[in-house]
Design a protein around this motif. Sequence first.
Motif, PDB file in Angstrom:
ATOM      1  N   GLN A 128      -3.394  42.919  56.460  1.00 52.43           N
ATOM      2  CA  GLN A 128      -3.244  43.841  54.606  1.00 52.43           C
ATOM      3  C   GLN A 128      -3.647  42.066  53.478  1.00 52.43           C
ATOM      4  OE1 GLN A 128      -4.471  46.896  54.109  1.00 52.43           O
ATOM      5  NE2 GLN A 128      -4.762  46.713  56.256  1.00 52.43           N
ATOM      6  N   LEU A 129      -4.458  42.113  52.729  1.00 57.12           N
ATOM      7  CA  LEU A 129      -4.297  40.638  51.676  1.00 57.12           C
ATOM      8  C   LEU A 129      -3.075  41.700  50.548  1.00 57.12           C
ATOM      9  CD1 LEU A 129      -8.204  40.710  51.400  1.00 57.12           C
ATOM     10  CD2 LEU A 129      -6.850  40.342  53.193  1.00 57.12           C
ATOM     11  N   TYR A 130      -2.654  40.692  50.669  1.00 54.83           N
ATOM     12  CA  TYR A 130      -2.057  40.693  48.854  1.00 54.83           C
ATOM     13  C   TYR A 130      -0.743  40.424  49.202  1.00 54.83           C
ATOM     14  CZ  TYR A 130      -6.055  40.884  45.535  1.00 54.83           C
ATOM     15  OH  TYR A 130      -7.176  40.635  45.137  1.00 54.83           O
ATOM     16  N   ASN A 131      -0.385  40.297  50.889  1.00 54.14           N
ATOM     17  CA  ASN A 131       0.616  39.918  51.739  1.00 54.14           C
ATOM     18  C   ASN A 131       2.034  39.017  50.692  1.00 54.14           C
ATOM     19  OD1 ASN A 131       1.528  42.637  53.027  1.00 54.14           O
ATOM     20  ND2 ASN A 131       0.045  42.567  54.251  1.00 54.14           N
ATOM     21  N   GLU A 132       2.684  38.525  52.015  1.00 53.55           N
ATOM     22  CA  GLU A 132       4.204  37.426  51.344  1.00 53.55           C
ATOM     23  C   GLU A 132       3.084  36.375  50.558  1.00 53.55           C
ATOM     24  OE1 GLU A 132       7.660  36.703  50.216  1.00 53.55           O
ATOM     25  OE2 GLU A 132       6.657  38.421  50.317  1.00 53.55           O
ATOM     26  N   PRO A 133       2.157  35.551  51.500  1.00 54.36           N
ATOM     27  CA  PRO A 133       1.556  34.736  51.590  1.00 54.36           C
ATOM     28  C   PRO A 133       0.343  34.714  50.393  1.00 54.36           C
ATOM     29  CG  PRO A 133       0.711  34.990  53.592  1.00 54.36           C
ATOM     30  CD  PRO A 133       1.727  36.214  53.098  1.00 54.36           C
ATOM     31  N   THR A 134       0.593  35.703  49.707  1.00 56.77           N
ATOM     32  CA  THR A 134      -0.090  35.040  48.117  1.00 56.77           C
ATOM     33  C   THR A 134       0.820  35.642  47.100  1.00 56.77           C
ATOM     34  OG1 THR A 134      -2.066  37.230  48.839  1.00 56.77           O
ATOM     35  CG2 THR A 134      -1.691  36.995  46.765  1.00 56.77           C
ATOM     36  N   LYS A 135       1.635  36.448  47.120  1.00 51.97           N
ATOM     37  CA  LYS A 135       3.121  35.631  46.802  1.00 51.97           C
ATOM     38  C   LYS A 135       3.759  34.469  45.797  1.00 51.97           C
ATOM     39  CE  LYS A 135       4.527  41.149  47.832  1.00 51.97           C
ATOM     40  NZ  LYS A 135       5.798  41.604  47.596  1.00 51.97           N
ATOM     41  N   GLN A 136       3.622  34.265  47.217  1.00 50.53           N
ATOM     42  CA  GLN A 136       4.130  33.055  47.771  1.00 50.53           C
ATOM     43  C   GLN A 136       3.525  32.113  47.152  1.00 50.53           C
ATOM     44  OE1 GLN A 136       5.012  32.167  51.951  1.00 50.53           O
ATOM     45  NE2 GLN A 136       6.965  33.364  52.284  1.00 50.53           N
ATOM     46  N   MET A 137       1.814  32.131  47.264  1.00 45.88           N
ATOM     47  CA  MET A 137       1.672  31.084  46.581  1.00 45.88           C
ATOM     48  C   MET A 137       1.900  30.832  45.438  1.00 45.88           C
ATOM     49  SD  MET A 137      -0.370  28.160  46.279  1.00 45.88           S
ATOM     50  CE  MET A 137      -1.068  27.598  48.148  1.00 45.88           C
ATOM     51  N   HIS A 138       1.268  32.170  44.771  1.00 41.31           N
ATOM     52  CA  HIS A 138       2.024  32.545  43.140  1.00 41.31           C
ATOM     53  C   HIS A 138       3.118  32.213  42.512  1.00 41.31           C
ATOM     54  CE1 HIS A 138       0.773  34.845  39.394  1.00 41.31           C
ATOM     55  NE2 HIS A 138       2.237  34.814  39.941  1.00 41.31           N
ATOM     56  N   GLN A 139       3.769  32.185  43.728  1.00 41.81           N
ATOM     57  CA  GLN A 139       5.015  30.961  43.245  1.00 41.81           C
ATOM     58  C   GLN A 139       5.175  29.991  43.250  1.00 41.81           C
ATOM     59  OE1 GLN A 139       8.123  32.628  45.360  1.00 41.81           O
ATOM     60  NE2 GLN A 139       8.097  35.056  44.968  1.00 41.81           N
ATOM     61  N   PHE A 140       4.355  29.957  43.963  1.00 41.42           N
ATOM     62  CA  PHE A 140       4.037  28.122  44.314  1.00 41.42           C
ATOM     63  C   PHE A 140       3.874  27.362  42.815  1.00 41.42           C
ATOM     64  CE2 PHE A 140       2.008  23.680  45.336  1.00 41.42           C
ATOM     65  CZ  PHE A 140       3.298  22.889  45.351  1.00 41.42           C
ATOM     66  N   LEU A 141       2.043  28.254  42.767  1.00 38.52           N
ATOM     67  CA  LEU A 141       1.425  27.943  41.723  1.00 38.52           C
ATOM     68  C   LEU A 141       1.968  27.602  40.164  1.00 38.52           C
ATOM     69  CD1 LEU A 141      -1.725  29.991  42.265  1.00 38.52           C
ATOM     70  CD2 LEU A 141      -2.042  27.223  42.701  1.00 38.52           C
ATOM     71  N   ALA A 142       3.028  29.039  39.956  1.00 38.20           N
ATOM     72  CA  ALA A 142       3.574  29.305  38.911  1.00 38.20           C
ATOM     73  C   ALA A 142       4.516  28.055  38.474  1.00 38.20           C
ATOM     74  CB  ALA A 142       4.571  30.053  38.457  1.00 38.20           C
ATOM     75  N   SER A 143       5.214  27.415  39.610  1.00 37.88           N
ATOM     76  CA  SER A 143       6.574  26.339  39.591  1.00 37.88           C
ATOM     77  C   SER A 143       5.174  25.173  39.476  1.00 37.88           C
ATOM     78  CB  SER A 143       7.412  25.926  40.454  1.00 37.88           C
ATOM     79  OG  SER A 143       6.277  26.228  42.315  1.00 37.88           O
ATOM     80  N   GLN A 144       4.751  24.733  39.590  1.00 37.09           N
ATOM     81  CA  GLN A 144       3.916  23.976  39.515  1.00 37.09           C
ATOM     82  C   GLN A 144       3.128  23.594  38.203  1.00 37.09           C
ATOM     83  OE1 GLN A 144       3.972  20.969  41.677  1.00 37.09           O
ATOM     84  NE2 GLN A 144       5.535  22.280  42.356  1.00 37.09           N
ATOM     85  N   HIS A 145       3.148  24.446  37.565  1.00 39.11           N
ATOM     86  CA  HIS A 145       2.240  25.404  36.440  1.00 39.11           C
ATOM     87  C   HIS A 145       0.609  25.038  36.331  1.00 39.11           C
ATOM     88  CE1 HIS A 145       6.494  24.681  34.319  1.00 39.11           C
ATOM     89  NE2 HIS A 145       6.700  23.542  34.601  1.00 39.11           N
ATOM     90  N   LEU A 146       0.606  25.341  36.997  1.00 35.98           N
ATOM     91  CA  LEU A 146      -0.823  25.396  37.639  1.00 35.98           C
ATOM     92  C   LEU A 146      -1.273  26.963  37.698  1.00 35.98           C
ATOM     93  CD1 LEU A 146      -1.187  23.148  40.939  1.00 35.98           C
ATOM     94  CD2 LEU A 146      -1.423  23.080  38.224  1.00 35.98           C
ATOM     95  N   LYS A 147      -2.714  27.404  36.760  1.00 36.45           N
ATOM     96  CA  LYS A 147      -3.687  28.159  36.822  1.00 36.45           C
ATOM     97  C   LYS A 147      -4.751  28.905  37.342  1.00 36.45           C
ATOM     98  CE  LYS A 147      -0.970  30.408  32.895  1.00 36.45           C
ATOM     99  NZ  LYS A 147      -1.185  30.812  31.248  1.00 36.45           N
ATOM    100  N   LEU A 148      -5.023  29.877  37.721  1.00 35.57           N
ATOM    101  CA  LEU A 148      -6.599  29.837  38.875  1.00 35.57           C
ATOM    102  C   LEU A 148      -7.424  29.783  37.969  1.00 35.57           C
ATOM    103  CD1 LEU A 148      -6.075  31.885  42.248  1.00 35.57           C
ATOM    104  CD2 LEU A 148      -5.535  29.573  41.732  1.00 35.57           C
ATOM    105  N   HIS A 149      -8.952  29.095  37.621  1.00 41.08           N
ATOM    106  CA  HIS A 149     -10.020  29.115  36.837  1.00 41.08           C
ATOM    107  C   HIS A 149     -10.054  31.197  36.117  1.00 41.08           C
ATOM    108  CE1 HIS A 149     -13.142  29.362  34.603  1.00 41.08           C
ATOM    109  NE2 HIS A 149     -13.114  28.265  34.471  1.00 41.08           N
ATOM    110  N   ALA A 150     -10.039  31.300  35.577  1.00 43.44           N
ATOM    111  CA  ALA A 150     -10.576  32.642  34.323  1.00 43.44           C
ATOM    112  C   ALA A 150     -11.568  33.866  35.227  1.00 43.44           C
ATOM    113  CB  ALA A 150     -10.732  32.839  33.520  1.00 43.44           C
ATOM    114  N   GLU A 151     -12.602  32.696  36.027  1.00 46.44           N
ATOM    115  CA  GLU A 151     -13.885  33.036  36.504  1.00 46.44           C
ATOM    116  C   GLU A 151     -13.412  33.468  38.438  1.00 46.44           C
ATOM    117  OE1 GLU A 151     -16.911  30.478  35.484  1.00 46.44           O
ATOM    118  OE2 GLU A 151     -16.655  31.291  34.011  1.00 46.44           O
TER     119      GLU A 151
END
Length: 236
Positions: A128-151
């Motif tokens: 299933q999508l949006y599982n633990e790897p999604t959360k981990q990458m989201h946390q990593f991006l936040a820790s690095q002050h990175l955001k995905l492009h809005a588009e």
Amino acid sequence: MTLSTDSTSTDSTSTDKTTDTATQWQAANAARSALYRWFADVFARELTSDTLNDWQNNQTFDGIHEAFVSLDLEPYSARVKKAIDDLEQLPKEHRALELAADFAQIFLLSGDDSAPPYASYYLSEDKQLYNEPTKQMHQFLASQHLKLHAEFHEPDDHVSVYFMVMSLWIDSSMEQNIDMSDVAQEQVEFLDTALLSWLSKFNERCQKIRVKTDVYPALVALAEQFVLADREALDF
């Protein structure tokens, strides 16, 4: 008693070697960043007619091919090059459409009929999508002050995100002049745990999907080999 002349010579030689190594590392990092960013763009969206024309008519891919040849990835890059050349067998106005159809077939359909480009699909028992790897990458991006492009309307564990993170990370390490041994080890750990833990499964699945052209299967195979080669080069 000290040998001041010899000592000075040794120090000078050592300094020269350190400078040469740092210069080589900077040059290698610039190339690494460019290739990671290239893969991020390739897998983020369908190839446009303009990009395809650029690859075919302006020898843009020839330069990229030479970069992969220098990394001993010639067979994999040659496969991509042949797949691009083979598109000339199709009417020009149909080439981008066929690639768009292939992109959808491989990456956008349901899991049973495609190769979803998401870590969660390969690392979760229920696929299933949006599982633990999604959360981990989201946390990593936040820790690095990175955001995905809005588009970019994809989960954080999309394969393109991993490639873009590496590109931005490499750029940042060069700008801050961070010690290369420290950042190299951190990047090895990231590649091992975040990307190489599922990239081979993704590639294997891509090779089994029946598509009109070989462009995307060849690109995914090249991407896996590039990451493996980069990871090996970092382990010094």
